[in-house]
Scaffold this motif. Structure first.
Motif, PDB file in Angstrom:
ATOM      1  N   PHE A   1       0.822  -1.200   0.000  1.00 20.46           N
ATOM      2  CA  PHE A   1       0.000   0.000   0.000  1.00 20.46           C
ATOM      3  C   PHE A   1       0.862   1.258   0.000  1.00 20.46           C
ATOM      4  N   SER A   2       0.465   2.203  -0.841  1.00 23.36           N
ATOM      5  CA  SER A   2       1.020   3.557  -0.827  1.00 23.36           C
ATOM      6  C   SER A   2      -0.121   4.502  -0.498  1.00 23.36           C
ATOM      7  N   ILE A   3      -0.011   5.178   0.628  1.00 24.86           N
ATOM      8  CA  ILE A   3      -1.055   6.105   1.060  1.00 24.86           C
ATOM      9  C   ILE A   3      -0.716   7.501   0.549  1.00 24.86           C
ATOM     10  N   ILE A   4      -1.630   8.073  -0.230  1.00 26.27           N
ATOM     11  CA  ILE A   4      -1.413   9.373  -0.877  1.00 26.27           C
ATOM     12  C   ILE A   4      -2.308  10.412  -0.203  1.00 26.27           C
ATOM     13  N   VAL A   5      -1.711  11.491   0.295  1.00 22.65           N
ATOM     14  CA  VAL A   5      -2.488  12.529   0.985  1.00 22.65           C
ATOM     15  C   VAL A   5      -2.111  13.904   0.454  1.00 22.65           C
ATOM     16  N   PRO A   6      -2.992  14.565  -0.293  1.00 19.10           N
ATOM     17  CA  PRO A   6      -2.733  15.962  -0.655  1.00 19.10           C
ATOM     18  C   PRO A   6      -3.073  16.868   0.524  1.00 19.10           C
ATOM     19  N   VAL A   7      -2.326  17.949   0.688  1.00 16.22           N
ATOM     20  CA  VAL A   7      -2.602  18.866   1.800  1.00 16.22           C
ATOM     21  C   VAL A   7      -2.397  20.299   1.326  1.00 16.22           C
ATOM     22  N   TYR A   8      -3.266  21.165   1.819  1.00 18.64           N
ATOM     23  CA  TYR A   8      -3.161  22.584   1.468  1.00 18.64           C
ATOM     24  C   TYR A   8      -3.428  23.422   2.719  1.00 18.64           C
ATOM     25  N   ASN A   9      -2.363  23.988   3.280  1.00 15.64           N
ATOM     26  CA  ASN A   9      -2.460  24.891   4.428  1.00 15.64           C
ATOM     27  C   ASN A   9      -3.124  24.256   5.660  1.00 15.64           C
ATOM     28  N   ARG A  10      -2.854  22.978   5.895  1.00 21.53           N
ATOM     29  CA  ARG A  10      -3.463  22.313   7.050  1.00 21.53           C
ATOM     30  C   ARG A  10      -2.460  21.402   7.770  1.00 21.53           C
ATOM     31  N   PRO A  11      -1.395  21.949   8.308  1.00 18.82           N
ATOM     32  CA  PRO A  11      -0.400  21.104   8.972  1.00 18.82           C
ATOM     33  C   PRO A  11      -0.932  20.379  10.193  1.00 18.82           C
ATOM     34  N   GLN A  12      -1.855  20.999  10.941  1.00 16.92           N
ATOM     35  CA  GLN A  12      -2.388  20.353  12.133  1.00 16.92           C
ATOM     36  C   GLN A  12      -3.157  19.084  11.767  1.00 16.92           C
TER      37      GLN A  12
ATOM     38  N   ILE B   1       1.629  15.195  -0.255  1.00 11.86           N
ATOM     39  CA  ILE B   1       1.816  16.101  -1.387  1.00 11.86           C
ATOM     40  C   ILE B   1       1.342  17.489  -0.971  1.00 11.86           C
ATOM     41  N   GLU B   2       2.296  18.372  -0.738  1.00 11.93           N
ATOM     42  CA  GLU B   2       1.978  19.748  -0.340  1.00 11.93           C
ATOM     43  C   GLU B   2       1.634  20.539  -1.592  1.00 11.93           C
ATOM     44  N   ASP B   3       0.364  20.955  -1.690  1.00 11.56           N
ATOM     45  CA  ASP B   3      -0.139  21.556  -2.920  1.00 11.56           C
ATOM     46  C   ASP B   3       0.005  23.080  -2.904  1.00 11.56           C
ATOM     47  N   GLY B   4       1.265  23.540  -2.855  1.00 11.43           N
ATOM     48  CA  GLY B   4       1.522  24.961  -2.914  1.00 11.43           C
ATOM     49  C   GLY B   4       1.102  25.735  -1.677  1.00 11.43           C
ATOM     50  N   SER B   5       1.132  25.096  -0.509  1.00 12.91           N
ATOM     51  CA  SER B   5       0.691  25.738   0.733  1.00 12.91           C
ATOM     52  C   SER B   5       1.611  26.880   1.143  1.00 12.91           C
ATOM     53  N   GLN B   6       1.009  27.883   1.783  1.00 14.59           N
ATOM     54  CA  GLN B   6       1.804  28.910   2.445  1.00 14.59           C
ATOM     55  C   GLN B   6       2.154  28.470   3.874  1.00 14.59           C
ATOM     56  N   ASP B   7       1.245  27.737   4.479  1.00 10.44           N
ATOM     57  CA  ASP B   7       1.455  27.198   5.825  1.00 10.44           C
ATOM     58  C   ASP B   7       1.942  25.757   5.670  1.00 10.44           C
TER      59      ASP B   7
END
Length: 317
Positions: A5-16, A39-45
Motif C-alpha cells: 500500500f502507498s497512502i497518498i495525501v494531498p494537503v493545502y495549508n493544514r499542517p495540524q 503532497i503539499e499543494d503549494g501551501s503557504q502554511d
C-alpha cells in the motif's frame, strides 16, 4: 495476493490535520510495510516540520509542488509511489488502528481495482462535526450512498477514502482536471475500462470536517453543481434521485407560501421528516445538541446541493 500500500495525501495549508492523520497511521496494527506520501499543494502554511517528526516512525515521503488542486496532487503522488495499490485519503481524516488490516483482508477475499470506505464521527468531534457527519452519512438524508449500506447499486468511492490499483491508475491516468466531482468522474472511467469497485464497510475513517454552516453550504453547493456536469458527460449514469434535493427544497418553499393561504398540511409533512431526523440522530449520537444541529445541517445540505444542482442544470452552459 501480495499488496504493497502507498497512502497518498494531498494537503493545502493544514499542517495540524496532517499531524493527527500521521499519528493515527503510526498506530496501525497492520504488520506489512506501507509508505505514506504527503503532497503539499503549494501551501503557504507548510507541513514540512510536522513531517519531520514522523520520519522515523513511518516510511514517509514529502513533496512540495505548485498549487494545482487536489486531483492533480493525488496523481502526482501516485506517479511517485512504489506500491502496487494506492490509498487516497483527505488530510482531515483520522484512521482507526485496524484500517489497513481491514482493507487488506477485504481485498484478499474479493479483489477489486478500486474501493471506497465510509466516514464516521469520532467521540472527540464537536457537536457540529457530528451533526455534519450525520447529515452526510444517514440513510434518511443521503440514502446510504456514502457507505452506510450495500444496497445502493454499484458503489461510487469518494476521494476522502478511496483505493486504486496501480494498474487502474495507469489505465485511467487517475483524476481528471475537474475541480469538483473528480472522484465520481474517475469511478465512471474505471467502469468504462472494465474495472470493478466495491464498498469496504469496515474500512471507515473518522472524517474531521472543520466546517462552519456557511462552509458546509458551500461544499454541498459544489457537490450539487458537479452532478449535472457528470450527467451530461456520462448520460447513462443519470438518475432521477439526483433531482430529489432540488425537489425537496422547492417543496419546502411552496409549503411555506401555502401557509399564507391556510394550507398547513404540506409544511406538516416536512415537520414530520425533520422530527424523524432529530430522533434518528438522537438515537445515534445520544446528544440533544447534536440532534438539533442535525436538523440544521440536513436543511443546509439539501439547500446547498439542491441550489447548486439547479444553477448548474439551468444557468451554466
Amino acid at each position: 495476493m501480495n499488496l504493497k500500500f502507498s497512502i497518498i495525501v494531498p494537503v493545502y495549508n493544514r499542517p495540524q490535520e496532517i499531524e493527527e492523520l500521521l499519528e493515527s497511521l503510526t498506530e496501525q496494527d497492520f504488520k506489512q510495510d506501507f509508505e505514506v506520501l504527503i503532497i503539499e499543494d503549494g501551501s503557504q502554511d507548510s507541513s514540512e516540520k510536522i513531517i519531520e517528526k514522523y520520519q522515523l516512525n513511518l516510511d514517509l515521503k514529502y513533496f512540495y509542488k505548485e498549487n494545482t488542486g487536489a486531483g492533480a496532487s493525488r496523481n502526482y503522488g501516485m506517479q511517485r509511489a512504489s506500491g502496487n495499490y494506492f490509498i487516497i485519503l483527505d488530510s482531515d481524516v483520522i484512521v482507526p488502528s485496524q484500517y489497513l488490516s481491514e482493507v487488506n483482508e477485504a481485498l484478499q477475499e474479493k479483489f477489486t481495482d478500486a474501493f471506497g470506505g465510509p466516514d464516521a464521527a469520532h467521540k472527540s468531534f464537536t457537536s457540529l462535526q457530528k451533526a455534519i457527519n450525520y447529515s452526510m452519512t444517514s440513510v434518511l438524508t443521503t440514502g446510504g450512498i456514502r457507505g452506510k449500506k450495500k444496497g445502493v447499486g454499484r458503489f461510487q468511492p469518494r476521494s476522502f477514502n478511496l483505493g486504486l490499483s496501480k494498474k487502474a491508475f495507469e489505465t485511467t491516468q487517475g483524476f481528471s482536471q475537474m475541480k469538483i466531482g473528480e472522484d465520481i468522474d474517475l469511478t465512471f472511467r474505471l467502469w468504462e475500462n472494465g474495472f470493478e469497485t466495491q464498498l469496504i464497510e469496515k474500512a471507515f475513517v473518522y472524517h474531521k470536517r472543520r466546517s462552519t454552516i456557511k462552509q458546509f453550504f458551500k461544499q454541498t453547493f459544489s457537490f450539487g453543481t458537479a452532478r449535472p456536469i457528470l450527467n451530461k458527460k456520462y448520460p447513462e449514469t443519470a438518475k432521477i434521485t439526483y433531482w430529489f434535493p432540488s425537489l425537496f427544497i422547492i417543496g419546502i418553499d411552496i409549503s411555506i407560501i401555502a401557509i399564507f393561504f391556510g394550507y398547513w398540511q404540506f409544511i406538516a409533512f416536512y415537520g414530520c421528516y425533520f422530527l424523524f431526523i432529530f430522533l434518528d440522530s438522537l438515537i445515534q449520537n445520544t446528544n440533544f445538541k447534536v440532534a438539533f444541529l442535525s436538523i440544521v445541517t440536513t436543511l443546509t445540505q439539501f439547500y446547498g446541493y439542491g441550489l447548486g444542482f439547479l444553477e448548474s442544470k439551468f444557468l451554466k452552459k
